[in-house]
Design a protein around this motif. Structure first.
Motif, PDB file in Angstrom:
ATOM      1  N   LEU A  96      85.199  50.877  88.235  1.00 24.23           N
ATOM      2  CA  LEU A  96      84.547  51.601  89.330  1.00 24.23           C
ATOM      3  C   LEU A  96      83.168  52.023  88.861  1.00 24.23           C
ATOM      4  CD1 LEU A  96      84.486  53.175  92.080  1.00 24.23           C
ATOM      5  CD2 LEU A  96      85.392  55.133  90.803  1.00 24.23           C
ATOM      6  N   LYS A  97      82.146  51.639  89.618  1.00 23.24           N
ATOM      7  CA  LYS A  97      80.783  52.090  89.335  1.00 23.24           C
ATOM      8  C   LYS A  97      80.377  53.094  90.404  1.00 23.24           C
ATOM      9  CE  LYS A  97      76.023  50.797  88.466  1.00 23.24           C
ATOM     10  NZ  LYS A  97      75.913  51.830  87.408  1.00 23.24           N
ATOM     11  N   ARG A  98      80.063  54.301  89.968  1.00 22.80           N
ATOM     12  CA  ARG A  98      79.606  55.352  90.869  1.00 22.80           C
ATOM     13  C   ARG A  98      78.280  55.899  90.344  1.00 22.80           C
ATOM     14  NH1 ARG A  98      84.048  59.374  92.729  1.00 22.80           N
ATOM     15  NH2 ARG A  98      84.426  57.553  94.068  1.00 22.80           N
ATOM     16  N   LYS A  99      77.213  55.646  91.102  1.00 28.43           N
ATOM     17  CA  LYS A  99      75.850  56.008  90.691  1.00 28.43           C
ATOM     18  C   LYS A  99      75.541  55.320  89.362  1.00 28.43           C
ATOM     19  CE  LYS A  99      75.904  60.293  93.345  1.00 28.43           C
ATOM     20  NZ  LYS A  99      75.789  61.777  93.326  1.00 28.43           N
ATOM     21  N   SER A 100      75.263  56.093  88.307  1.00 28.74           N
ATOM     22  CA  SER A 100      74.862  55.468  87.040  1.00 28.74           C
ATOM     23  C   SER A 100      76.025  55.286  86.064  1.00 28.74           C
ATOM     24  CB  SER A 100      73.770  56.314  86.364  1.00 28.74           C
ATOM     25  OG  SER A 100      74.256  57.627  86.097  1.00 28.74           O
ATOM     26  N   ASP A 101      77.236  55.649  86.490  1.00 27.55           N
ATOM     27  CA  ASP A 101      78.392  55.596  85.590  1.00 27.55           C
ATOM     28  C   ASP A 101      79.318  54.429  85.927  1.00 27.55           C
ATOM     29  OD1 ASP A 101      77.571  57.905  84.243  1.00 27.55           O
ATOM     30  OD2 ASP A 101      78.566  59.202  85.702  1.00 27.55           O
ATOM     31  N   LEU A 102      79.844  53.813  84.872  1.00 27.91           N
ATOM     32  CA  LEU A 102      80.843  52.749  85.017  1.00 27.91           C
ATOM     33  C   LEU A 102      82.110  53.176  84.295  1.00 27.91           C
ATOM     34  CD1 LEU A 102      81.289  49.742  86.008  1.00 27.91           C
ATOM     35  CD2 LEU A 102      80.842  49.103  83.624  1.00 27.91           C
ATOM     36  N   LYS A 103      83.243  53.131  85.004  1.00 27.08           N
ATOM     37  CA  LYS A 103      84.510  53.566  84.427  1.00 27.08           C
ATOM     38  C   LYS A 103      85.555  52.461  84.584  1.00 27.08           C
ATOM     39  CE  LYS A 103      88.196  57.010  85.014  1.00 27.08           C
ATOM     40  NZ  LYS A 103      88.679  58.145  85.833  1.00 27.08           N
ATOM     41  N   GLN A 104      86.287  52.191  83.502  1.00 29.39           N
ATOM     42  CA  GLN A 104      87.401  51.253  83.591  1.00 29.39           C
ATOM     43  C   GLN A 104      88.594  51.971  84.201  1.00 29.39           C
ATOM     44  OE1 GLN A 104      88.385  49.130  79.984  1.00 29.39           O
ATOM     45  NE2 GLN A 104      90.426  48.601  80.741  1.00 29.39           N
ATOM     46  N   VAL A 105      89.045  51.484  85.341  1.00 30.92           N
ATOM     47  CA  VAL A 105      90.157  52.115  86.061  1.00 30.92           C
ATOM     48  C   VAL A 105      91.491  51.749  85.429  1.00 30.92           C
ATOM     49  CG1 VAL A 105      91.340  52.285  88.287  1.00 30.92           C
ATOM     50  CG2 VAL A 105      88.835  52.145  88.219  1.00 30.92           C
ATOM     51  N   THR A 106      91.671  50.489  85.130  1.00 34.04           N
ATOM     52  CA  THR A 106      92.946  49.993  84.603  1.00 34.04           C
ATOM     53  C   THR A 106      93.008  50.119  83.087  1.00 34.04           C
ATOM     54  OG1 THR A 106      91.976  47.768  84.554  1.00 34.04           O
ATOM     55  CG2 THR A 106      93.297  48.368  86.476  1.00 34.04           C
ATOM     56  N   THR A 107      94.221  50.029  82.564  1.00 32.08           N
ATOM     57  CA  THR A 107      94.448  50.018  81.117  1.00 32.08           C
ATOM     58  C   THR A 107      94.985  48.650  80.722  1.00 32.08           C
ATOM     59  OG1 THR A 107      94.941  52.385  81.072  1.00 32.08           O
ATOM     60  CG2 THR A 107      95.738  51.066  79.222  1.00 32.08           C
TER      61      THR A 107
ATOM     62  N   HIS B 212      80.715  46.157  97.082  1.00 27.14           N
ATOM     63  CA  HIS B 212      79.799  47.294  97.191  1.00 27.14           C
ATOM     64  C   HIS B 212      80.031  47.950  98.550  1.00 27.14           C
ATOM     65  CE1 HIS B 212      75.340  48.808  97.118  1.00 27.14           C
ATOM     66  NE2 HIS B 212      76.215  49.780  96.929  1.00 27.14           N
ATOM     67  N   PHE B 213      80.375  49.226  98.541  1.00 32.48           N
ATOM     68  CA  PHE B 213      80.711  49.955  99.761  1.00 32.48           C
ATOM     69  C   PHE B 213      79.465  50.700 100.256  1.00 32.48           C
ATOM     70  CE2 PHE B 213      84.513  49.208  97.385  1.00 32.48           C
ATOM     71  CZ  PHE B 213      85.457  48.863  98.347  1.00 32.48           C
ATOM     72  N   ILE B 214      78.846  50.146 101.276  1.00 31.14           N
ATOM     73  CA  ILE B 214      77.533  50.603 101.736  1.00 31.14           C
ATOM     74  C   ILE B 214      77.667  51.471 102.977  1.00 31.14           C
ATOM     75  CG2 ILE B 214      75.272  49.825 102.571  1.00 31.14           C
ATOM     76  CD1 ILE B 214      75.851  47.168 101.043  1.00 31.14           C
ATOM     77  N   ASP B 215      76.941  52.570 102.992  1.00 27.22           N
ATOM     78  CA  ASP B 215      76.884  53.462 104.162  1.00 27.22           C
ATOM     79  C   ASP B 215      76.103  52.753 105.256  1.00 27.22           C
ATOM     80  OD1 ASP B 215      76.461  55.408 106.068  1.00 27.22           O
ATOM     81  OD2 ASP B 215      76.074  56.999 104.634  1.00 27.22           O
TER      82      ASP B 215
ATOM     83  N   HIS C  92      80.469  56.523  99.551  1.00 29.50           N
ATOM     84  CA  HIS C  92      79.419  55.576  99.912  1.00 29.50           C
ATOM     85  C   HIS C  92      78.568  55.254  98.685  1.00 29.50           C
ATOM     86  CE1 HIS C  92      80.006  57.041 104.203  1.00 29.50           C
ATOM     87  NE2 HIS C  92      80.226  55.752 104.246  1.00 29.50           N
ATOM     88  N   GLY C  93      78.288  53.992  98.497  1.00 27.53           N
ATOM     89  CA  GLY C  93      77.498  53.551  97.349  1.00 27.53           C
ATOM     90  C   GLY C  93      78.329  53.092  96.175  1.00 27.53           C
ATOM     91  N   ASP C  94      79.648  53.365  96.172  1.00 26.22           N
ATOM     92  CA  ASP C  94      80.513  52.915  95.084  1.00 26.22           C
ATOM     93  C   ASP C  94      80.576  51.392  95.025  1.00 26.22           C
ATOM     94  OD1 ASP C  94      81.088  55.490  94.386  1.00 26.22           O
ATOM     95  OD2 ASP C  94      83.134  55.497  95.176  1.00 26.22           O
ATOM     96  N   MET C  95      80.789  50.890  93.812  1.00 27.26           N
ATOM     97  CA  MET C  95      81.066  49.469  93.615  1.00 27.26           C
ATOM     98  C   MET C  95      82.327  49.331  92.770  1.00 27.26           C
ATOM     99  SD  MET C  95      77.482  47.400  93.041  1.00 27.26           S
ATOM    100  CE  MET C  95      76.518  48.579  92.096  1.00 27.26           C
ATOM    101  N   ILE C  96      83.138  48.350  93.083  1.00 29.09           N
ATOM    102  CA  ILE C  96      84.259  48.017  92.213  1.00 29.09           C
ATOM    103  C   ILE C  96      84.055  46.600  91.681  1.00 29.09           C
ATOM    104  CG2 ILE C  96      85.911  49.554  93.330  1.00 29.09           C
ATOM    105  CD1 ILE C  96      87.151  47.004  94.617  1.00 29.09           C
TER     106      ILE C  96
END
Length: 342
Positions: A155-166, A272-275, A216-220
């Motif tokens: 999941l990318k939210r703004k400037s951060d990227l996080k691994q959702v799965t393990t 990419h989830f766009i408003d 809004h603005g999130d990317m997976i």
């Protein structure tokens, strides 16, 4: 849905493998009725459609080229089939049945597990085939991720990227139990050894499920391990910062993975989830700006136009001067009776 989803997927064989054992799917989850003939007066609207959400799936097969390709294909096809034929569509809309919805998504993975086992019983040559599978189901603003194996969801939210799965690897288990550090885990040669996957000579399957609230603005990003073997999370994040177009992100990440080695198949899906309302307002504001304030011309174009205008002015002045001289000559001749003055 309340957003516009810009999504794209790509699968590349890489630099080393002869075949591609990865699979991916991007699908609309919708019910649709199309009228072939009707007595209704509203003939301009011959179909009714309701979109419930979006489905994204990535699978990475194992067990040899042929078996791996078949395992990943069976898993993806059966998961999609289960969602289409067995799930209650009302679950996509009724948040009070959230637990039931998650159970159904897990059942979809178990259904694919059973289908792969049936295939290995029917065709002994496919014995041992298996696959990872990571599936994301978006029904705005909820996102459900179902996971088995070491394909990933970010999941990318703004400037951060996080691994959702393990990752369901032996190395990751050792890291979680404090046996080795993450730094050492990166250099372990058997780092891709799985303890959990669909199929693979095991009737047991552990299924992880995650629920996210999208903004809004999130990317997976979903990917097979052919990407993260060669491209770090930091590099993925930087590239996604530079590109917001899903197609460009996918293609550029594939090229980067291949430049860094490309030892495995590389499969990537980006959404990419766009408003949409904000996007439309910006487009309207941009149009108003263009109408009220014409864009400044490029320096070269402006200079060329100024030079052309200056040349035209000189030509006009020269022609006007010539015409004035002709008129003066004509007047002098009129005054002298047509005789030349000496």
């Amino acid at each position: 849905m309340a957003v516009r989803i810009d999504c794209y997927g790509v699968s590349d064989v890489g630099n080393v493998r002869k075949g591609n054992e990865d699979q991916f799917v991007i699908a609309d989850l919708a019910k649709k009725i199309s009228f072939s003939h009707s007595s209704l007066h509203n003939e301009n609207s011959p179909q009714l459609e309701q979109v419930y959400g979006k489905l994204f799936v990535v699978a990475d097969g194992m067990g040899g080229a042929v078996a791996g390709e078949q395992a990943s294909a069976i898993a993806v096809e059966t998961v999609v089939e289960y969602v289409l034929r067995s799930m209650q569509w009302s679950l996509f809309l009724d948040q009070s049945k959230d637990a039931d919805f998650q159970d159904e998504l897990k059942k979809a993975i178990l259904y694919s597990q059973n289908k792969i086992q049936e295939a290995t019983e029917q065709f002994p040559d496919l014995q041992g085939m298996g696959t990872t599978l990571t599936m994301a189901c978006a029904t705005w603003p909820r996102l459900y991720v179902v996971h088995a194996g070491d394909s990933r969801c970010y999941l990318k939210r703004k400037s951060d990227l996080k691994q959702v799965t393990t990752d369901h690897t032996v190395v990751q288990q050792l890291v979680e139990n404090g046996v080795i550090t993450e730094e050492k885990a990166e250099n372990v040669q058997w780092g891709n050894l799985l303890w959990n996957a669909i199929g693979g000579n095991s009737s047991e399957l552990a299924t992880d499920i995650y629920k996210l609230e999208l903004q809004h603005g999130d990317m997976i990003l979903l990917c097979s391990d052919g990407l993260n073997k060669h491209v770090t999370d930091k590099e993925i994040n930087c590239l996604m910062d530079l590109n917001t177009n899903a197609e460009d992100i996918c293609k550029n990440l594939v090229e980067l993975a291949k430049e860094e080695g490309g030892t495995d198949n590389i499969t990537i899906v980006v959404a990419h989830f766009i408003d949409e309302e904000k996007e439309n307002n910006k487009r309207y504001e941009d149009m108003e700006t263009l109408i009220e304030e014409p864009a400044e011309k490029a320096p070269k174009q402006k200079k060329e136009e100024e030079e052309e205008e200056e040349a035209t002015t000189k030509d006009t002045e020269r022609i006007q001067s010539s015409m004035d001289e002709t008129i003066v000559d004509a007047n002098i001749q009129d005054l002298t009776g047509g005789e030349e003055l000496s």
